[in-house]
Design a protein around this motif. Structure first.
Motif, PDB file in Angstrom:
ATOM      1  N   PRO A  76      60.225  -3.569  34.372  1.00  0.00           N
ATOM      2  CA  PRO A  76      60.396  -4.881  34.994  1.00  0.00           C
ATOM      3  C   PRO A  76      59.654  -5.954  34.205  1.00  0.00           C
ATOM      4  N   ALA A  77      60.063  -7.186  34.386  1.00  0.00           N
ATOM      5  CA  ALA A  77      59.375  -8.300  33.735  1.00  0.00           C
ATOM      6  C   ALA A  77      57.929  -8.336  34.217  1.00  0.00           C
ATOM      7  N   ASP A  78      57.014  -8.763  33.361  1.00  0.00           N
ATOM      8  CA  ASP A  78      55.586  -8.793  33.691  1.00  0.00           C
ATOM      9  C   ASP A  78      55.291  -9.595  34.955  1.00  0.00           C
ATOM     10  N   ARG A  79      56.079 -10.602  35.248  1.00  0.00           N
ATOM     11  CA  ARG A  79      55.802 -11.436  36.411  1.00  0.00           C
ATOM     12  C   ARG A  79      56.016 -10.692  37.725  1.00  0.00           C
ATOM     13  N   TYR A  80      56.630  -9.515  37.679  1.00  0.00           N
ATOM     14  CA  TYR A  80      56.905  -8.742  38.897  1.00  0.00           C
ATOM     15  C   TYR A  80      56.129  -7.430  38.956  1.00  0.00           C
ATOM     16  N   VAL A  81      55.003  -7.361  38.249  1.00  0.00           N
ATOM     17  CA  VAL A  81      54.258  -6.105  38.140  1.00  0.00           C
ATOM     18  C   VAL A  81      52.860  -6.255  38.742  1.00  0.00           C
ATOM     19  N   LEU A  82      52.469  -5.259  39.532  1.00  0.00           N
ATOM     20  CA  LEU A  82      51.095  -5.171  40.021  1.00  0.00           C
ATOM     21  C   LEU A  82      50.484  -3.900  39.457  1.00  0.00           C
ATOM     22  N   PRO A  83      49.262  -3.980  38.961  1.00  0.00           N
ATOM     23  CA  PRO A  83      48.635  -2.803  38.367  1.00  0.00           C
ATOM     24  C   PRO A  83      48.218  -1.781  39.424  1.00  0.00           C
ATOM     25  N   LEU A  84      48.446  -0.520  39.122  1.00  0.00           N
ATOM     26  CA  LEU A  84      48.030   0.591  39.976  1.00  0.00           C
ATOM     27  C   LEU A  84      47.460   1.697  39.106  1.00  0.00           C
ATOM     28  N   CYS A  85      46.529   2.449  39.656  1.00  0.00           N
ATOM     29  CA  CYS A  85      46.044   3.634  38.954  1.00  0.00           C
ATOM     30  C   CYS A  85      47.139   4.704  39.021  1.00  0.00           C
ATOM     31  N   ALA A  86      47.019   5.741  38.223  1.00  0.00           N
ATOM     32  CA  ALA A  86      48.037   6.803  38.175  1.00  0.00           C
ATOM     33  C   ALA A  86      48.232   7.475  39.527  1.00  0.00           C
ATOM     34  N   ALA A  87      47.145   7.669  40.271  1.00  0.00           N
ATOM     35  CA  ALA A  87      47.255   8.340  41.573  1.00  0.00           C
ATOM     36  C   ALA A  87      48.103   7.527  42.545  1.00  0.00           C
ATOM     37  N   HIS A  88      47.899   6.227  42.576  1.00  0.00           N
ATOM     38  CA  HIS A  88      48.666   5.394  43.500  1.00  0.00           C
ATOM     39  C   HIS A  88      50.065   5.084  42.973  1.00  0.00           C
ATOM     40  N   HIS A  89      50.230   5.137  41.672  1.00  0.00           N
ATOM     41  CA  HIS A  89      51.528   4.836  41.086  1.00  0.00           C
ATOM     42  C   HIS A  89      52.495   6.008  41.195  1.00  0.00           C
ATOM     43  N   ARG A  90      52.051   7.202  40.760  1.00  0.00           N
ATOM     44  CA  ARG A  90      53.009   8.301  40.717  1.00  0.00           C
ATOM     45  C   ARG A  90      52.460   9.690  41.032  1.00  0.00           C
ATOM     46  N   LEU A  91      51.161   9.906  40.957  1.00  0.00           N
ATOM     47  CA  LEU A  91      50.623  11.256  41.064  1.00  0.00           C
ATOM     48  C   LEU A  91      50.164  11.664  42.460  1.00  0.00           C
ATOM     49  N   GLY A  92      49.622  10.748  43.221  1.00  0.00           N
ATOM     50  CA  GLY A  92      49.054  11.072  44.522  1.00  0.00           C
ATOM     51  C   GLY A  92      50.099  11.413  45.574  1.00  0.00           C
ATOM     52  N   HIS A  93      49.637  12.015  46.657  1.00  0.00           N
ATOM     53  CA  HIS A  93      50.523  12.421  47.758  1.00  0.00           C
ATOM     54  C   HIS A  93      51.315  11.243  48.326  1.00  0.00           C
ATOM     55  N   ASN A  94      50.674  10.093  48.457  1.00  0.00           N
ATOM     56  CA  ASN A  94      51.329   8.901  48.996  1.00  0.00           C
ATOM     57  C   ASN A  94      51.634   7.869  47.922  1.00  0.00           C
ATOM     58  N   ALA A  95      51.850   8.324  46.693  1.00  0.00           N
ATOM     59  CA  ALA A  95      52.096   7.425  45.568  1.00  0.00           C
ATOM     60  C   ALA A  95      53.366   6.603  45.773  1.00  0.00           C
ATOM     61  N   GLN A  96      53.370   5.456  45.162  1.00  0.00           N
ATOM     62  CA  GLN A  96      54.501   4.537  45.261  1.00  0.00           C
ATOM     63  C   GLN A  96      55.821   5.209  44.879  1.00  0.00           C
ATOM     64  N   HIS A  97      55.826   5.966  43.794  1.00  0.00           N
ATOM     65  CA  HIS A  97      57.066   6.599  43.340  1.00  0.00           C
ATOM     66  C   HIS A  97      57.547   7.703  44.276  1.00  0.00           C
ATOM     67  N   LYS A  98      56.661   8.227  45.080  1.00  0.00           N
ATOM     68  CA  LYS A  98      57.061   9.300  46.002  1.00  0.00           C
ATOM     69  C   LYS A  98      57.548   8.761  47.339  1.00  0.00           C
ATOM     70  N   ARG A  99      57.280   7.499  47.651  1.00  0.00           N
ATOM     71  CA  ARG A  99      57.659   6.957  48.952  1.00  0.00           C
ATOM     72  C   ARG A  99      58.537   5.734  48.888  1.00  0.00           C
ATOM     73  N   GLY A 100      58.585   5.063  47.766  1.00  0.00           N
ATOM     74  CA  GLY A 100      59.344   3.829  47.649  1.00  0.00           C
ATOM     75  C   GLY A 100      58.430   2.622  47.773  1.00  0.00           C
ATOM     76  N   GLU A 101      58.821   1.570  47.082  1.00  0.00           N
ATOM     77  CA  GLU A 101      57.969   0.382  47.013  1.00  0.00           C
ATOM     78  C   GLU A 101      57.734  -0.276  48.367  1.00  0.00           C
ATOM     79  N   ALA A 102      58.783  -0.480  49.129  1.00  0.00           N
ATOM     80  CA  ALA A 102      58.650  -1.237  50.380  1.00  0.00           C
ATOM     81  C   ALA A 102      57.651  -0.586  51.335  1.00  0.00           C
ATOM     82  N   SER A 103      57.783   0.703  51.562  1.00  0.00           N
ATOM     83  CA  SER A 103      56.868   1.361  52.503  1.00  0.00           C
ATOM     84  C   SER A 103      55.459   1.474  51.923  1.00  0.00           C
ATOM     85  N   PHE A 104      55.354   1.669  50.627  1.00  0.00           N
ATOM     86  CA  PHE A 104      54.049   1.753  49.976  1.00  0.00           C
ATOM     87  C   PHE A 104      53.255   0.473  50.208  1.00  0.00           C
ATOM     88  N   TRP A 105      53.842  -0.679  49.878  1.00  0.00           N
ATOM     89  CA  TRP A 105      53.130  -1.952  50.019  1.00  0.00           C
ATOM     90  C   TRP A 105      52.941  -2.326  51.481  1.00  0.00           C
TER      91      TRP A 105
END
Length: 75
Positions: free
Chosen positions: A8-37
């Motif tokens: 995505p374009a930089d203007r639409y990006v929020l930084p996350l650590c690996a655990a919250h982005h994709r590795l953790g149990h409740n990571a954004q990639h495992k649940r979807g952006e809307a419910s994560f945020w």
């Protein structure tokens, strides 16, 4: 929105650590952006807008993050 390996374009990006982005149990990639945020109580598009508006000022960007955390803890 992106997907299919597109960055995505930089203007639409929020930084996350690996655990919250994709590795953790409740990571954004495992649940979807809307419910994560929503579960974090963060309006991601608004924060992206605020961060991008300050992109030339690291201190101002840090302030955006600190205000976001403070606002989140009030809910």
């Amino acid at each position: 929105k992106s997907g299919m390996g597109k960055k995505p374009a930089d203007r639409y990006v929020l930084p996350l650590c690996a655990a919250h982005h994709r590795l953790g149990h409740n990571a954004q990639h495992k649940r979807g952006e809307a419910s994560f945020w929503a579960d974090l109580g963060i309006n991601a598009p608004l924060i992206c807008e605020r961060l991008y508006a300050q992109c030339d000022d690291l201190v101002a960007m840090q302030a955006v993050i600190l205000v976001t955390i403070a606002e989140r803890s009030k809910r």
